[in-house]
Design a protein around this motif. Structure first.
Motif, PDB file in Angstrom:
ATOM      1  N   ALA A 122       0.892  -1.354   0.057  1.00 15.53           N
ATOM      2  CA  ALA A 122      -0.005   0.138   0.041  1.00 15.53           C
ATOM      3  C   ALA A 122       0.892   1.162  -0.105  1.00 15.53           C
ATOM      4  CB  ALA A 122      -1.134   0.065   0.994  1.00 15.53           C
ATOM      5  N   LEU A 123       0.548   2.329  -0.965  1.00 13.39           N
ATOM      6  CA  LEU A 123       1.315   3.343  -0.846  1.00 13.39           C
ATOM      7  C   LEU A 123       0.996   4.526   0.169  1.00 13.39           C
ATOM      8  CD1 LEU A 123       1.765   3.864  -4.688  1.00 13.39           C
ATOM      9  CD2 LEU A 123       3.441   3.088  -3.311  1.00 13.39           C
ATOM     10  N   ILE A 124       1.764   5.264   0.935  1.00 17.35           N
ATOM     11  CA  ILE A 124       1.432   6.082   1.672  1.00 17.35           C
ATOM     12  C   ILE A 124       1.402   7.503   0.998  1.00 17.35           C
ATOM     13  CG2 ILE A 124       2.294   7.105   3.826  1.00 17.35           C
ATOM     14  CD1 ILE A 124       4.014   4.716   4.444  1.00 17.35           C
ATOM     15  N   LEU A 125       0.332   8.310   1.125  1.00 10.79           N
ATOM     16  CA  LEU A 125      -0.051   9.428   0.658  1.00 10.79           C
ATOM     17  C   LEU A 125       0.590  10.488   1.330  1.00 10.79           C
ATOM     18  CD1 LEU A 125      -3.937   9.176   0.000  1.00 10.79           C
ATOM     19  CD2 LEU A 125      -2.315   8.494  -1.558  1.00 10.79           C
ATOM     20  N   ASP A 126       1.195  11.380   0.407  1.00 11.84           N
ATOM     21  CA  ASP A 126       1.854  12.527   0.992  1.00 11.84           C
ATOM     22  C   ASP A 126       0.843  13.750   0.696  1.00 11.84           C
ATOM     23  OD1 ASP A 126       3.389  14.883   1.309  1.00 11.84           O
ATOM     24  OD2 ASP A 126       5.024  14.219   0.220  1.00 11.84           O
ATOM     25  N   VAL A 127       0.160  14.093   1.857  1.00  9.79           N
ATOM     26  CA  VAL A 127      -0.887  14.933   1.824  1.00  9.79           C
ATOM     27  C   VAL A 127      -0.436  16.290   1.256  1.00  9.79           C
ATOM     28  CG1 VAL A 127      -2.797  16.443   3.056  1.00  9.79           C
ATOM     29  CG2 VAL A 127      -2.076  13.791   3.495  1.00  9.79           C
ATOM     30  N   ALA A 128       0.794  16.822   1.731  1.00  4.62           N
ATOM     31  CA  ALA A 128       1.415  18.175   1.017  1.00  4.62           C
ATOM     32  C   ALA A 128       1.570  17.999  -0.433  1.00  4.62           C
ATOM     33  CB  ALA A 128       2.620  18.645   2.023  1.00  4.62           C
ATOM     34  N   SER A 129       2.313  16.916  -0.829  1.00  2.00           N
ATOM     35  CA  SER A 129       2.494  16.870  -2.061  1.00  2.00           C
ATOM     36  C   SER A 129       1.260  16.631  -2.931  1.00  2.00           C
ATOM     37  CB  SER A 129       3.304  15.595  -2.356  1.00  2.00           C
ATOM     38  OG  SER A 129       3.549  15.193  -3.829  1.00  2.00           O
ATOM     39  N   ILE A 130       0.321  16.223  -2.877  1.00  2.00           N
ATOM     40  CA  ILE A 130      -0.979  16.061  -3.421  1.00  2.00           C
ATOM     41  C   ILE A 130      -1.764  17.212  -3.618  1.00  2.00           C
ATOM     42  CG2 ILE A 130      -3.406  15.237  -3.254  1.00  2.00           C
ATOM     43  CD1 ILE A 130      -2.450  12.437  -2.055  1.00  2.00           C
ATOM     44  N   GLY A 131      -1.539  17.933  -2.236  1.00  2.00           N
ATOM     45  CA  GLY A 131      -2.004  19.472  -2.186  1.00  2.00           C
ATOM     46  C   GLY A 131      -1.374  20.431  -3.516  1.00  2.00           C
ATOM     47  N   GLU A 132       0.010  20.126  -3.452  1.00  2.00           N
ATOM     48  CA  GLU A 132       0.919  20.893  -4.452  1.00  2.00           C
ATOM     49  C   GLU A 132       0.626  20.313  -6.004  1.00  2.00           C
ATOM     50  OE1 GLU A 132       4.902  20.188  -3.561  1.00  2.00           O
ATOM     51  OE2 GLU A 132       4.813  21.445  -1.747  1.00  2.00           O
ATOM     52  N   MET A 133       0.323  19.129  -5.976  1.00  2.00           N
ATOM     53  CA  MET A 133      -0.074  18.423  -7.532  1.00  2.00           C
ATOM     54  C   MET A 133      -1.484  19.280  -7.959  1.00  2.00           C
ATOM     55  SD  MET A 133       0.906  14.565  -6.593  1.00  2.00           S
ATOM     56  CE  MET A 133       0.059  13.928  -7.860  1.00  2.00           C
ATOM     57  N   ALA A 134      -2.325  19.468  -7.052  1.00  2.00           N
ATOM     58  CA  ALA A 134      -3.732  19.920  -7.244  1.00  2.00           C
ATOM     59  C   ALA A 134      -3.551  21.439  -7.004  1.00  2.00           C
ATOM     60  CB  ALA A 134      -4.633  19.052  -6.625  1.00  2.00           C
ATOM     61  N   ALA A 135      -2.510  22.179  -7.010  1.00  2.00           N
ATOM     62  CA  ALA A 135      -2.482  23.287  -6.706  1.00  2.00           C
ATOM     63  C   ALA A 135      -3.480  24.280  -7.514  1.00  2.00           C
ATOM     64  CB  ALA A 135      -0.752  23.932  -6.580  1.00  2.00           C
ATOM     65  N   LEU A 136      -3.137  24.264  -8.800  1.00  2.00           N
ATOM     66  CA  LEU A 136      -4.151  25.066  -9.617  1.00  2.00           C
ATOM     67  C   LEU A 136      -5.538  24.707  -9.295  1.00  2.00           C
ATOM     68  CD1 LEU A 136      -4.589  26.733 -12.093  1.00  2.00           C
ATOM     69  CD2 LEU A 136      -4.458  24.553 -13.479  1.00  2.00           C
ATOM     70  N   HIS A 137      -5.906  23.616  -8.871  1.00  2.00           N
ATOM     71  CA  HIS A 137      -7.340  23.085  -8.918  1.00  2.00           C
ATOM     72  C   HIS A 137      -7.748  23.648  -7.534  1.00  2.00           C
ATOM     73  CE1 HIS A 137      -7.314  20.587 -12.411  1.00  2.00           C
ATOM     74  NE2 HIS A 137      -6.399  19.923 -11.703  1.00  2.00           N
ATOM     75  N   ILE A 138      -6.706  23.708  -6.364  1.00  2.00           N
ATOM     76  CA  ILE A 138      -7.051  23.927  -5.096  1.00  2.00           C
ATOM     77  C   ILE A 138      -7.151  25.493  -5.148  1.00  2.00           C
ATOM     78  CG2 ILE A 138      -6.161  24.670  -2.641  1.00  2.00           C
ATOM     79  CD1 ILE A 138      -5.068  21.716  -2.731  1.00  2.00           C
ATOM     80  N   GLY A 139      -6.247  26.205  -5.842  1.00  2.00           N
ATOM     81  CA  GLY A 139      -6.220  27.743  -6.169  1.00  2.00           C
ATOM     82  C   GLY A 139      -7.586  27.964  -6.765  1.00  2.00           C
ATOM     83  N   ASP A 140      -7.944  27.362  -7.702  1.00  2.00           N
ATOM     84  CA  ASP A 140      -9.387  27.714  -8.345  1.00  2.00           C
ATOM     85  C   ASP A 140     -10.484  27.388  -7.297  1.00  2.00           C
ATOM     86  OD1 ASP A 140      -8.151  27.965 -10.787  1.00  2.00           O
ATOM     87  OD2 ASP A 140      -8.710  26.192 -11.485  1.00  2.00           O
ATOM     88  N   ARG A 141     -10.491  26.461  -6.522  1.00  2.00           N
ATOM     89  CA  ARG A 141     -11.433  26.140  -5.492  1.00  2.00           C
ATOM     90  C   ARG A 141     -11.406  27.615  -4.586  1.00  2.00           C
ATOM     91  NH1 ARG A 141     -10.082  21.198  -7.253  1.00  2.00           N
ATOM     92  NH2 ARG A 141     -11.533  19.716  -7.200  1.00  2.00           N
ATOM     93  N   MET A 142      -9.977  27.763  -4.089  1.00  2.00           N
ATOM     94  CA  MET A 142     -10.203  28.877  -2.903  1.00  2.00           C
ATOM     95  C   MET A 142     -10.500  30.106  -3.526  1.00  2.00           C
ATOM     96  SD  MET A 142      -9.235  27.571  -0.410  1.00  2.00           S
ATOM     97  CE  MET A 142      -8.304  26.248   0.684  1.00  2.00           C
ATOM     98  N   ASN A 143     -10.157  30.380  -4.789  1.00  2.00           N
ATOM     99  CA  ASN A 143     -10.558  31.697  -5.365  1.00  2.00           C
ATOM    100  C   ASN A 143     -12.141  31.620  -5.546  1.00  2.00           C
ATOM    101  OD1 ASN A 143      -8.124  32.735  -5.470  1.00  2.00           O
ATOM    102  ND2 ASN A 143      -7.774  32.114  -7.550  1.00  2.00           N
ATOM    103  N   ALA A 144     -12.904  30.430  -5.915  1.00  2.00           N
ATOM    104  CA  ALA A 144     -14.067  30.256  -6.205  1.00  2.00           C
ATOM    105  C   ALA A 144     -14.920  30.464  -4.966  1.00  2.00           C
ATOM    106  CB  ALA A 144     -14.385  28.819  -6.759  1.00  2.00           C
ATOM    107  N   VAL A 145     -14.133  30.078  -3.559  1.00  2.00           N
ATOM    108  CA  VAL A 145     -14.673  30.218  -2.428  1.00  2.00           C
ATOM    109  C   VAL A 145     -15.023  31.723  -2.039  1.00  2.00           C
ATOM    110  CG1 VAL A 145     -14.713  29.975  -0.147  1.00  2.00           C
ATOM    111  CG2 VAL A 145     -14.395  27.974  -1.267  1.00  2.00           C
ATOM    112  N   VAL A 146     -13.884  32.565  -2.249  1.00  2.00           N
ATOM    113  CA  VAL A 146     -13.857  34.043  -1.960  1.00  2.00           C
ATOM    114  C   VAL A 146     -14.748  34.889  -2.961  1.00  2.00           C
ATOM    115  CG1 VAL A 146     -12.258  35.903  -2.213  1.00  2.00           C
ATOM    116  CG2 VAL A 146     -11.418  33.816  -1.380  1.00  2.00           C
ATOM    117  N   GLU A 147     -14.792  34.411  -4.187  1.00  2.00           N
ATOM    118  CA  GLU A 147     -15.962  35.033  -5.362  1.00  2.00           C
ATOM    119  C   GLU A 147     -17.136  34.803  -4.734  1.00  2.00           C
ATOM    120  OE1 GLU A 147     -14.925  33.267  -8.932  1.00  2.00           O
ATOM    121  OE2 GLU A 147     -12.852  34.362  -9.007  1.00  2.00           O
ATOM    122  N   ASP A 148     -17.466  33.650  -4.322  1.00  2.00           N
ATOM    123  CA  ASP A 148     -18.777  33.078  -3.902  1.00  2.00           C
ATOM    124  C   ASP A 148     -19.247  34.192  -2.782  1.00  2.00           C
ATOM    125  OD1 ASP A 148     -21.246  31.528  -3.702  1.00  2.00           O
ATOM    126  OD2 ASP A 148     -20.312  30.739  -1.543  1.00  2.00           O
TER     127      ASP A 148
END
Length: 602
Positions: free
Chosen positions: A427-453
């Protein structure tokens, strides 16, 4: 004759008593092996169970003792930092008094070696740029000798290290202005960053400062790298500051990285481990409730969790794994044709469900409402990043042995290592910080969407407020502002006592005064029930409970308050909320009406 220099092997010193303990445990393990062989040969089930328990106990003790062999006292690191501070202070012409606490606190040597560079960077910046020159300190009515205190302690399976200085501190507002000027923080997000600690934590934002900084900003160069390096070993760093009075950096690290408690999750046929140090909570949303809880804001999926919008990341999408599902009708696994969670379940669902071969029409009870279609979300966090990770299923939590990835897999992002499960599979161990960086664009979009909302609805929701709704009888619904509520408890009716003509509840080692609304305002009496809800308030420095009939619910609503029609003492007014007339209570006046002795004489 040597032709090349050989690398120096790392070494640690081990107490002889620890070696003796390991030898004794090795003998116990040999005994367990002999008992196990005997049980197998005699087919003695009871002896097998007893031997299994003994093996479990011995292996746990061996694990604990072996972990101690890698533990090193913090004094090993503190001694190096003391030399560094003396050298830096001498070159800068400053006087710095360095103090330590917790020198005997132990930490895994691997983690200590990994965080040494980060500690060095923090101390260097503090001494060189955080502590003022003697003449400047004298002008500010400070001692000419600056103070730096470093302490370490154990706390809930972690090592907490505090670095406190009495230097210039950090100006939180300057950090916000700098982030906005650099384009790292949108101007409309200012209303999101209101906490002073959150503002100061912007010093760790990548790209905010660089090595060529001048002036007071030189102190913050390289802090983004410090944060990244600490997160790689499962650590977090926070900052607390008082401008012109000093700052405190707090580092929280796991005791060891070799054996860690983890939550096992499944994605398709594969299992993954989420370190519990990064796990906040687990959510399971029933299939028929998903469409009410998953929202699409600005084209991104978010979940509204206790009034806050939390970004949601699909683990399969982040890792590039083809999504699939098991159809409840034939228990076969099919590729998931929908592009996102919102395609099938959000409030804005508009994409028709494709049919499968042999299925002419959708049945009344389709897989979107089947129990197996419930949404499983692991809420994870690392530093200031927090998001929900969508997985197929949750399994048990386990202590896993961390294995490093081979050199061929070192380039794979999103994984911190691997472990071998009880059935022999990896079983592979997930790197939560790295996954956040991999999805940085998407997280940024989500955060901006929350702020815009929030920004888009700021004007219309200016009158909106969180209310707690409850009933006193079937005919009347009431509400109080949620921020006035301390807690809600469910109690048995038999637990209510009447003493001196007043209702009380034995509660947390004391007596909690209780009031019923019919004692304070004109309203139908509370019907007799087996159970009641007690809504606790803090009124004039004392805690009091209000009896209510279940259910109790909370919601954010915009109130158009009518202060005339149903106005009375203890009732601020009424409003039509969710298609029902609701009385808005003034809890201070309600308590004053029912228990006037609670209030001091003016």
């Amino acid at each position: 004759m040597k032709t090349a220099s050989q690398p120096t092997e790392a070494s640690v010193s081990i107490n002889v008593s620890l070696l003796n303990s390991l030898m004794n445990l090795a003998g116990e393990l040999v005994l367990c092996r002999n008992q196990l062989l005997q049980a197998i040969n005699s087919n003695d089930r009871r002896l097998l169970e007893t031997t299994g328990q003994h093996i479990d106990l011995v292996t746990s003790e061996i694990q604990e003792q072996i972990m101690r062999t890698r533990m090193q006292p913090m004094s090993c690191l503190f001694d190096k930092l003391a030399l560094l501070v003396g050298d830096l202070a001498g070159k800068a012409g400053k006087q710095v008094e360095l103090s330590f606490a917790g020198e005997k606190v132990e930490m895994d040597k691997i983690i200590m070696d990994a965080m040494e560079a980060s500690m060095t960077q923090l101390i260097r910046n503090t001494v060189k740029y955080g502590i003022e020159a003697p003449e400047v300190r004298k002008e500010r009515n400070k001692s000419e000798k600056g103070a730096v205190a470093i302490s370490a302690r154990h706390e809930a399976g972690h090592v907490v290290i505090d670095i406190v200085d009495d230097g210039t501190g950090i100006d939180p507002d300057a950090m916000v202005r700098r982030a906005v000027d650099k384009g790292l923080l949108a101007a409309q997000q200012d209303f999101e960053v209101t906490d002073e600690s959150e503002k100061a934590s912007l010093v760790f934002l990548p790209g905010l400062f660089d090595e060529e900084e001048t002036g007071g900003f030189r102190r913050f160069a390289g802090l983004d790298t410090v944060k990244t390096d600490l997160e790689k070993v499962g650590g977090v760093i926070d900052v607390d500051t008082h401008p012109a009075r000093g700052a405190k950096m707090r580092i929280k690290l796991p005791l060891t990285l070799s054996i860690i408690p983890s939550q096992i999750v499944r994605l398709g046929e594969d299992r993954f481990a989420v370190p519990q140090v990064n796990l906040d909570e687990l959510l399971r949303i029933p299939a028929d409730q998903v469409k009410y809880m998953i929202e699409t804001v600005g084209g991104a999926e978010v979940i509204r969790l206790r009034g806050e919008l939390l970004p949601v990341i699909d683990l399969a999408g982040a890792l590039g794994i083809e999504r699939s599902f098991v159809h409840p009708k034939d228990s076969q696994r099919y590729p998931e044709r929908r592009l996102s969670i919102a395609d099938r379940r959000s409030k804005n669902h508009c994409i028709p469900e494709p049919t499968y071969e042999g299925t002419e029409h959708r049945e009344a009870t389709d897989r979107r409402r089947h129990p197996d279609s419930a949404l499983n979300i692991a809420v994870v966090s690392t530093g200031k990043i927090k998001y929900g990770l969508v997985v197929d299923a949750m399994h048990d939590s386990e202590e896993i042995v961390v294995k490093s990835l081979g050199r061929h897999l070192k380039g794979c992002r999103g994984f911190a290592g691997a472990t071998i499960m009880g059935d022999g599979k990896v079983a592979l161990i997930l790197d939560v910080a790295s996954i956040g960086e991999m999805a940085a664009l998407h997280i940024g979009d989500r955060m901006n969407a929350v702020v815009e909302d929030k920004a888009a609805n700021l004007a219309t929701s200016a009158a909106a407020q969180s209310y707690l709704f409850f009933s006193n009888s079937q005919k009347e619904r009431l509400a109080v502002p949620l921020d006035t509520v301390a807690r809600i408890e469910k109690i048995d009716a038999d637990a209510i006592e009447t003493v001196g003509g007043s209702r009380v509840l034995a509660y947390r080692g004391g007596s909690l005064p209780l009031i019923a609304l019919e004692d304070a305002i004109c309203i139908d009496p509370l019907p007799e029930k087996d159970h009641y809800q007690v809504i606790c308030f803090n009124v004039d420095g004392r805690e009091i409970g209000l009896l209510a009939a279940p259910p109790v619910d909370a919601a954010d609503v915009a109130v158009d308050l009518d202060t005339r029609t149903l106005k009375q003492s203890g009732v601020m007014g009424s409003a039509v909320l969710m298609d029902q007339t609701t009385l808005i209570l003034d809890i201070q006046q309600v308590v004053r009406n029912a228990r006037p002795e609670f209030f001091h004489e003016e």
